[in-house]
Design an enzyme around this catalytic site. Structure first.
Site, PDB file in Angstrom:
ATOM      1  N   ASP A   1      -5.865  -0.492   3.995  1.00 48.40           N
ATOM      2  CA  ASP A   1      -6.428   0.135   2.789  1.00 48.40           C
ATOM      3  C   ASP A   1      -7.947   0.302   2.882  1.00 48.40           C
ATOM      4  OD1 ASP A   1      -3.811  -0.239   1.983  1.00 48.40           O
ATOM      5  OD2 ASP A   1      -4.284  -1.193   0.079  1.00 48.40           O
TER       6      ASP A   1
ATOM      7  N   CYS B   1       1.267   1.363   3.199  1.00 46.67           N
ATOM      8  CA  CYS B   1       1.267   0.521   4.385  1.00 46.67           C
ATOM      9  C   CYS B   1       2.515   0.655   5.255  1.00 46.67           C
ATOM     10  CB  CYS B   1       1.134  -0.942   3.970  1.00 46.67           C
ATOM     11  SG  CYS B   1      -0.098  -1.256   2.690  1.00 46.67           S
TER      12      CYS B   1
ATOM     13  N   LYS C   1      -0.609  -8.709   9.721  1.00 40.00           N
ATOM     14  CA  LYS C   1       0.433  -8.196   8.820  1.00 40.00           C
ATOM     15  C   LYS C   1       1.518  -7.463   9.595  1.00 40.00           C
ATOM     16  CE  LYS C   1       0.509  -4.554   5.257  1.00 40.00           C
ATOM     17  NZ  LYS C   1      -0.193  -4.103   4.029  1.00 40.00           N
TER      18      LYS C   1
ATOM     19  N   HIS D   1       5.171  -6.239   8.007  1.00 40.58           N
ATOM     20  CA  HIS D   1       5.611  -5.228   7.032  1.00 40.58           C
ATOM     21  C   HIS D   1       6.550  -4.188   7.630  1.00 40.58           C
ATOM     22  CE1 HIS D   1       4.355  -3.127   3.026  1.00 40.58           C
ATOM     23  NE2 HIS D   1       5.489  -3.799   2.942  1.00 40.58           N
TER      24      HIS D   1
ATOM     25  N   LYS E   1      -5.272   5.998  -1.502  1.00 41.89           N
ATOM     26  CA  LYS E   1      -3.950   5.461  -1.175  1.00 41.89           C
ATOM     27  C   LYS E   1      -2.904   5.974  -2.161  1.00 41.89           C
ATOM     28  CE  LYS E   1      -1.502   1.075  -0.565  1.00 41.89           C
ATOM     29  NZ  LYS E   1      -1.609  -0.400  -0.492  1.00 41.89           N
TER      30      LYS E   1
HETATM   31 CA    CA Z   1      -2.306  -0.281   3.563  1.00 38.31          CA
END
Ligand code: CA
Length: 474
Positions: A50, A89, A145, A147, A319
């Site tokens: 982000d 994401c 991360k 995800h 975003k």
């Molecule tokens: Ca993101």
């Protein structure tokens, strides 16, 4: 134009020959990916979370110091028109690591935290870029991360990574020592959205003190230092900074006391910690004698969130949108020293580049063949960078809905033209060369252009999969 102080790339002002010879020699020595390690470069892929287009010095940011990133960018090729495959994401990462449009593989939604659900994760039928690199002899690591699925079958170590340190969901609190306080609440609150899912190293939960961004840096440094000298590595360093929760170190906040807006100051302090981490990783490469032999790519997974202090200037939106602020991100690629002469280093390349391109590009760097039957939606950037050609001349780039609760966003880019429908509003048409901020809608004056782009999008969309999972929370 946005007025950033970047030297624009002009064709024909580079000497390509020397580096080209090196690359060709390297590729030619690795039939089946079995060359000696010393002939293959290391690959370091650093992802911010982000981070806004306008929040790095190399894109013109004035209030957040990013000296480590700026130095690497200056030694590399800045992609001022670098895009990601999703405006949030999960799909962005799924697209980059599989080399597929996330819509093609049903991964266009953020995967929820579902460690007991074997259906929620990027499908195993789509090998991640780590797998062929691992098969070619690279030591592969993922830090930060994930995800891409939290069920054990989607664990990084089952997706081509030798090493994993981090967390499996889409965000994490930054002060692990405070987890206990939050864990008390998770009976009533979804632990995923409390961002207290376990930190682990190779499947084993770990307890930490300190600040998460520093912890991830520590792990990256250790990964580099513990890789055998004669083995190349691929390291995917996925910082969760500066994604929510907005938590910064007191000393970083103090260093940025001159930023009056509190949200911006906290956000900036989180970016500062990440930049410092990148600097530490660079030092580790230098200490181990690997800096010259390492290609480094940096990008954000999607645009910044304005309400948390990010800036995507000069782009519109952020975003979650298909305006440029959602999908055009800070991005650069710094070549290994032997290849620098063949690359337009020190310049900002204006051509459209996608994170989808890194899968084939990295395989080309490693001389590694793709998995059998693998379909790739991206392009190997290397020949285009060497030759000064536009990798997407007359090649459309699409982006489609990613979120159920946010009404549909659709977009398609072809050369300088972009058509989009943001949150089911009527389609607009923009000339990005003349109107980077997407303010001058040309839909009425150029209906034929809009129609052709919409037709392309519809044909592309008709080949996509329905989402494999649906998010129920934002
Ligand atoms: Ca993101």
């Amino acid at each position: 134009m946005h007025g950033f102080k970047i030297k624009m790339w002009k064709r024909g002002d580079m000497s390509w020959a020397a580096g080209l010879a090196v690359l060709e020699m390297t590729a030619g020595c690795v039939p089946g990916g079995q060359a000696r390690a010393a002939e293959r470069p290391n690959i370091l892929l650093v992802v911010a979370d982000d981070l806004g287009y306008g929040d790095v010095g190399f894109n013109g940011c004035r209030d957040i110091p990013t000296p480590a990133l700026d130095r690497l960018a200056a030694e590399g090729v800045i992609f001022s028109n670098g895009h990601v495959a999703g405006a949030v994401c999960g799909p962005s990462r799924a697209g980059m690591l599989t080399g597929r449009y996330p819509e093609r593989i049903g991964a266009q939604q953020n995967p929820p935290y579902a460690p007991d659900d074997p259906s929620v994760g990027v499908p195993l039928s789509e090998p991640l870029m780590a797998a062929p690199l691992q098969a070619a002899g690279y030591r592969t690591g993922a830090i930060g991360k994930w995800h891409l699925g939290s069920h054990p079958r989607f664990h990084p170590q089952r997706r081509g990574f030798d090493f994993f340190y981090g967390f499996l969901h889409g965000g994490h609190r930054y002060w692990p020592a405070e987890y206990a306080e939050f864990r008390k609440k998770i009976d009533e609150e979804n632990p995923a959205y409390a961002y207290v899912t376990p930190l682990e190293r190779n499947g084993t939960p770990v307890e930490e003190t300190g600040y998460l961004t520093d912890i991830l840096t520590r792990e990256a440094v250790q990964f580099i230092e513990t890789t055998q000298e004669d083995q190349p590595f691929f390291l995917y360093l996925a910082y969760n900074a500066p994604h929510v929760p907005m938590e910064a170190k007191p000393e970083d906040l103090e260093a940025l006391a001159g930023i009056e807006d509190e949200d911006r100051r906290i956000y900036a302090a989180m970016v500062l910690a990440m930049d410092r981490g990148v600097g530490e990783v660079r030092k580790a490469l230098g200490r181990t004698g690997r800096l010259d032999a390492t290609w480094i790519v940096f990008l954000s997974d999607n645009g910044g969130m304005l309400r948390y202090g990010a800036s995507n200037r000069p782009l519109r939106g952020g975003k979650n949108t298909v305006f440029e602020g959602g999908i055009r991100v800070p991005m650069f690629m710094r070549p290994a020293a032997a290849d620098a002469a063949s690359m337009p280093v020190g310049t900002a390349v204006p051509h459209t580049v996608s994170a989808l391109d890194f899968y084939p590009t990295f395989l080309a760097l490693a001389g590694a063949p793709p998995p059998e039957g693998k379909v790739l939606d991206g392009l190997n950037l290397l020949p285009h960078l060497r030759a000064g050609t536009d990798p997407r001349k007359d090649v459309p780039l699409c982006i489609s809905p990613h979120h159920v609760r946010v009404p549909a966003c659709r977009g398609v880019r072809l050369n300088d033209w972009k058509a989009l429908s943001d949150r089911n509003r009527p389609w607009g048409l923009f000339d990005l060369d003349a109107d980077l901020g997407e303010r001058n809608n040309l839909a009425k004056s150029q209906p034929a252009k809009l129609e052709s782009l919409r037709d392309y999008f519809d044909a592309w969309s008709a080949q996509n999969m329905e989402p494999r999972w649906v998010v129920t929370l934002p």
